[in-house]
Design an enzyme around this catalytic site. Sequence first.
Site, PDB file in Angstrom:
ATOM      1  N   ASP A  81     -30.350  84.890 -42.028  1.00 21.74           N
ATOM      2  CA  ASP A  81     -31.567  85.182 -41.268  1.00 21.74           C
ATOM      3  C   ASP A  81     -31.876  86.670 -41.416  1.00 21.74           C
ATOM      4  OD1 ASP A  81     -33.725  85.032 -39.588  1.00 21.74           O
ATOM      5  OD2 ASP A  81     -32.614  84.317 -37.838  1.00 21.74           O
ATOM      6  N   ILE A  82     -32.996  87.000 -42.060  1.00 21.62           N
ATOM      7  CA  ILE A  82     -33.305  88.393 -42.374  1.00 21.62           C
ATOM      8  C   ILE A  82     -34.680  88.787 -41.849  1.00 21.62           C
ATOM      9  CG2 ILE A  82     -31.796  88.571 -44.386  1.00 21.62           C
ATOM     10  CD1 ILE A  82     -34.184  88.006 -46.184  1.00 21.62           C
ATOM     11  N   ASP A  95     -46.074 107.148 -31.646  1.00 28.98           N
ATOM     12  CA  ASP A  95     -47.025 106.735 -30.617  1.00 28.98           C
ATOM     13  C   ASP A  95     -46.627 105.463 -29.879  1.00 28.98           C
ATOM     14  OD1 ASP A  95     -48.783 108.847 -30.759  1.00 28.98           O
ATOM     15  OD2 ASP A  95     -49.963 107.966 -32.373  1.00 28.98           O
ATOM     16  N   GLU A 137     -43.672 106.437 -27.555  1.00 33.43           N
ATOM     17  CA  GLU A 137     -43.929 107.531 -26.619  1.00 33.43           C
ATOM     18  C   GLU A 137     -45.063 107.223 -25.651  1.00 33.43           C
ATOM     19  OE1 GLU A 137     -42.349 111.291 -29.329  1.00 33.43           O
ATOM     20  OE2 GLU A 137     -44.462 110.717 -29.460  1.00 33.43           O
ATOM     21  N   GLY A 181     -49.892  98.933 -26.834  1.00 32.77           N
ATOM     22  CA  GLY A 181     -50.659  98.027 -25.997  1.00 32.77           C
ATOM     23  C   GLY A 181     -51.246  98.720 -24.789  1.00 32.77           C
ATOM     24  N   GLY A 192     -46.996 103.795 -25.997  1.00 36.26           N
ATOM     25  CA  GLY A 192     -47.238 102.359 -25.911  1.00 36.26           C
ATOM     26  C   GLY A 192     -48.544 101.974 -26.563  1.00 36.26           C
ATOM     27  N   ASP A 236     -39.207  83.546 -41.911  1.00 41.58           N
ATOM     28  CA  ASP A 236     -38.422  82.306 -41.911  1.00 41.58           C
ATOM     29  C   ASP A 236     -39.065  81.338 -42.899  1.00 41.58           C
ATOM     30  OD1 ASP A 236     -36.747  83.307 -39.991  1.00 41.58           O
ATOM     31  OD2 ASP A 236     -37.104  81.738 -38.505  1.00 41.58           O
ATOM     32  N   GLY A 254     -54.875 108.755 -27.522  1.00 38.60           N
ATOM     33  CA  GLY A 254     -55.456 110.091 -27.492  1.00 38.60           C
ATOM     34  C   GLY A 254     -56.706 110.154 -28.340  1.00 38.60           C
ATOM     35  N   HIS A 267     -50.065 109.360 -41.250  1.00 36.88           N
ATOM     36  CA  HIS A 267     -49.918 108.212 -40.348  1.00 36.88           C
ATOM     37  C   HIS A 267     -49.025 107.201 -41.062  1.00 36.88           C
ATOM     38  CE1 HIS A 267     -53.543 109.393 -37.940  1.00 36.88           C
ATOM     39  NE2 HIS A 267     -53.945 109.856 -39.107  1.00 36.88           N
ATOM     40  N   TYR A 322     -56.984 109.477 -31.577  1.00 34.79           N
ATOM     41  CA  TYR A 322     -57.061 108.528 -32.694  1.00 34.79           C
ATOM     42  C   TYR A 322     -57.202 107.096 -32.213  1.00 34.79           C
ATOM     43  CZ  TYR A 322     -56.591 110.580 -37.324  1.00 34.79           C
ATOM     44  OH  TYR A 322     -56.851 111.200 -38.512  1.00 34.79           O
TER      45      TYR A 322
END
Length: 696
Positions: free
Chosen positions: A635-636, A339, A342, A346, A344, A495, A425, A486, A427
């Site tokens: 840095d992970i 979702d 495909e 936001g 967005g 960090d 849609g 889902h 949901y």
Amino acid sequence: MASLRLLLPIAAILLLLLSLISFHSDPVLQCSDPPPILSRTPSHPLDPLTFDEIAAIRSILVSYPPFAAPNQFPAIHSISLDEPQKLIVLRWRPGYPLPPRRAIVTAYSPPGHTHLVSIDLISGRVLHHSTPSGFPFLTTDDMRRAIAAALNDPSFLQSLNTRGLSPSDVNCTPLAPGWFGPEEDHRRLIKVQCFAAAPNFYLRPIEGLTAIVDVDAALVIRISDSGPGIPISAGEDTDYRYSTQRNKPQSFANPINPVSLEQVAGPSYVIENGHVIKWAGWEFHLKPDARAGSVVSRARLRDPESGEWRSVMYQGFASELFVPYMDPSEGWYFKTYLDSGEYGFGLSSMPLVRLNDCPRDAHYMDAVFAGTDGSPFVRPDLICIFERYDGDVAWRHAETLLADADIREARPKITLVVRTAASVGNYDYIVDWEFQTDGIIKVKVSLSGMLLVKGTTYQNLSQVPKGEDLHGTLVTDNIIGVVHDHFLSFYMDMDIDGPDNSFAKLHMIKQETSPGESPRKSYMKVIRSIAKTEKDAQVKLSLYDPYEFHIINPSRTSGVGNPSGYKLVPSATAASLLDLDDPPQRRGAFTNNQIWVTPYNKSEQWAGGLFVYQGHGDDTLATWSDRDRGIKNTDIVLWYTLGFHHIPCQEDYPIMPTVSSSFELKPVNFFRRNPILRASPYTKDDLPVCSAMASI
């Protein structure tokens, strides 16, 4: 640590049963909504693009030769901030000049040309223009064009007519087709399915009828119709709107009197320049995002004893959402949605419903997005921020062994919530980032909305032949709620006291005692190891093979030698049961494990890949992680996939009560001791005096 009385005004929060009590003494309760705090000019390197900046970007694009007349101007799918390099952001301080503001534009020109354009806002120049493979997420124009093509196709209209329907009698939805083979390559497809018109049309499917549409050509290339004999549900009493339900017979349950959380002295948080949130020792940057919904950045804590600001997380957001339905039939096999990539997350978020999505004293943050023509528009109330008190306890103890001492101590638990709600849609997904005074960050996902249902001839289970798989639950006459999953993948660039961190696994095993060693036969032993490469950090959770998972800074240790860290604490979750070579699972391969750790790479943010629409699954988190790069003391990024298996039931119809799960990021040897030890308790003098209006 300063007393929490200074950080959380004790008179701040009172749970009022508004229909039962009234104030009759000072302080006066202020109940009006505060004016929205908007940032018209960027003041932080991570501030989202403003309305004026997006308008300026459109002007640059219109005059950019590849897009200017006589060439066709492309459809704009997104315009977002091209964030500065992480090191630049980490070095920046308030009062410093902002780094150069740059934007990334994702655009599309038919047939099959995706554009990535980098723009410098200061010079007004295009810095870079590439045409990568893959398709961006759908625009509203794409969706309208596909639906119009279906409703103008003679064969599709004939299928509707055989059911006694015309275009005016239906609501249609544009569905992402997934990817199931090379024959689907090289053209953008949308599958259009329709429902008989109703306020809750999702529960009146026109079963078996699908139009496969070439979006660029606005042409139906195939019609599939396997359900002319399947009746359309009557959809009785499915209108969930209060304007309709209020006129229905009352429930036998006792009504609940209105409840409101009131803050007599005002909120304890401060919002600076529209996007920097400060609360109870926490500070973080918050912004809306067209794809992720919301993004939390630069989350750091002030140490209660030293006063030092200590970093916890550089950035966190919901990276992707995978929703596969478990019906292999012609009209359902492709319903395996990603979702965020495909549609967005936001862009699918509508304005929050004040007083119901968020409490009265919430602060709301608007979003500025770009339309298909590149023009800016405002989506109001996309995010809300509020303090929560549910009557929970932050810590407590009552002493029972000291006979002469009456020691009973408890502290109320107050949290700060950042909330978004995406309606993709049928949901709805409510995502909360909840910050706690003890240093915990809790991420909670709640699901509601409507089931995606399948029409059937059956009205009772007694009619179903033995051995037939309904692929779901018969929830009412002629309606099956189809089984589905889902999965939400969260990106968290941790960090802990700086960027260079390691991933520690604490394995809990059964250790048997030696003969004569103890009356005990066994105990639990903890074995600690540090993941060296990405494959060491690919984790499938198991109750019977338990671990704790820590992100640590090996260069920062406590007075007793423990490395500073945070641990991931999962709650209820689920794992995908699909075959690893199933095309949907290849595209949603980030669900192959619940936990992943990758080295930080600015280009690796979206768990399903940058371009998900009709993608093959060759640019996913699983692909990156299989490179098996080093992750020790560097840095992970921590990735966690939260999952739900959903076997529908009658109570999910016609609209689902909310179901939730969560995980926590919890300090582990980060503080010298309990960071809220000196928190103040409430007393009766801290709270306003109330009296009952009527007896219960």
